[in-house]
Design an enzyme around this catalytic site. Sequence first.
Site, PDB file in Angstrom:
ATOM      1  N   GLY A   8       0.846  -1.187   0.000  1.00  0.00           N
ATOM      2  CA  GLY A   8       0.000   0.000   0.000  1.00  0.00           C
ATOM      3  C   GLY A   8       0.878   1.233   0.000  1.00  0.00           C
ATOM      4  N   ALA A   9       1.709   1.366  -1.065  1.00  0.00           N
ATOM      5  CA  ALA A   9       2.821   2.310  -1.049  1.00  0.00           C
ATOM      6  C   ALA A   9       2.600   3.590  -1.846  1.00  0.00           C
ATOM      7  CB  ALA A   9       4.081   1.606  -1.601  1.00  0.00           C
ATOM      8  N   SER A  10       1.414   3.795  -2.399  1.00  0.00           N
ATOM      9  CA  SER A  10       1.283   4.849  -3.403  1.00  0.00           C
ATOM     10  C   SER A  10       0.679   6.158  -2.903  1.00  0.00           C
ATOM     11  CB  SER A  10       0.451   4.340  -4.585  1.00  0.00           C
ATOM     12  OG  SER A  10      -0.803   3.849  -4.149  1.00  0.00           O
ATOM     13  N   GLY A  26      -0.715   8.561   0.896  1.00  0.00           N
ATOM     14  CA  GLY A  26      -0.855   8.693   2.339  1.00  0.00           C
ATOM     15  C   GLY A  26       0.315   8.184   3.158  1.00  0.00           C
ATOM     16  N   ALA A  60      -5.405   0.346   2.025  1.00  0.00           N
ATOM     17  CA  ALA A  60      -6.711   0.972   2.238  1.00  0.00           C
ATOM     18  C   ALA A  60      -7.555   0.673   1.007  1.00  0.00           C
ATOM     19  CB  ALA A  60      -6.565   2.477   2.435  1.00  0.00           C
ATOM     20  N   TYR A  90     -16.534   5.605  14.175  1.00  0.00           N
ATOM     21  CA  TYR A  90     -15.217   5.039  13.898  1.00  0.00           C
ATOM     22  C   TYR A  90     -14.868   3.910  14.871  1.00  0.00           C
ATOM     23  CZ  TYR A  90     -10.652   4.765  11.763  1.00  0.00           C
ATOM     24  OH  TYR A  90      -9.559   4.307  11.082  1.00  0.00           O
TER      25      TYR A  90
END
Length: 400
Positions: A48-50, A52, A140, A236
Amino acid sequence: MIIQPRTRGFICLTAHPDGALQNVKNQIEYVKSKGAIKNGPKSVLVIGASTGFGLSSRIATAFGSGAATIGVFFEKPASEGKLGTAGWYNSAAFEKEAHEAGLYAKSINGDAFSDEVKRQTIDLIKQDLGQVDLVVYSLASPRRTHPKTGVVHSSVLKPIGKPYTNKTVDFHTGIVSEVTIAPVENDEDILNTIAVMGGEDWKFWIQDLKAAGALADGVKTVAYSYIGPELTFPIYRNGTIGKAKNDLEATVPVLDDLLKDLNGKSYVSVNKALVTQSSSAIPVVPLYISLLYKVMKAKGTHEGTIEQMQRLLAERLYTENGTVPVDSEGRIRIDDWEMADDVQAEVAQLWKETTTENLSQISDIEGYRKEFFNLFGFEVDGIDYEKEANENVQVPSIES
């Protein structure tokens, strides 16, 4: 082409490659300004590196610790006459800067939940790096196709037990209104959300990496979570997302046991509330963040994703004495400045006072809007958006 922002609700449908490049450069310069991370990681996998926190984790480890990085993400590539997604342009910018700095950086674009992408990633690690000493899990996604069953699970954003009513804001118009969110109707919604956002996939990754011999002795792995104030608990922490985060945190002792013979450790880092594509979709949260930013900027304690990740690495995961400070539940708390008593007291008072009429005075709604558009490469200082931009920017390590 000339690229302008086009929005639909909390989504921006376009992205600007030059703005993405400048955003990445700005983050790199911040990391460099803080100096080297002592005893930091040297070979890192970011799942999930792209965008945020994941993107900032990759930047911080590469430019703060000189680490070789492999990034996994699922983004729409750019092509002639067609825009790529913001995450695609972020990744292209990161690889460009990393390669120019002499750093190893390669990426895999595909469904990180799938066994195929896990195998592809492991093959790349074995071929180029041998092993990794840090695994960052920062996925995410709204849905997940389970790799073992083939079932498609979709997450929901709902309270549990009873409806939740509170203030919210349309950050495009600045209109403050009241929103009521209906609760989940059955346990299946909760279980689906856990399947997408809980700890199972993180566990699958670590199991597969270990079985392949791709984890170094002393390896660390960290996943990201959020707690927030009582104000947001119903939607949440006590809602469907909170159930998934509880599952994520419950995965830590499972992974610790799995990594014991490698002298490895797993952690969940509870991070600060920030403007992300995910947080923009949650009712109530944009208003809370706008007020939080106002208070923390006035106190000089505001951080973005890169400040958070640099501090996580330098002051938590890789301390000089080797001790990782955690709370009573075993979690790293990098949300400590957000949750300070004085900060939360001021936000709570502003929340009571907020109306459409006074929003621009008592909140940082303009800062929220700017950061939202920054996510997609727009409203970035120094970029001329009236000039033609090359939309067909490629991630160097990915064959198009």
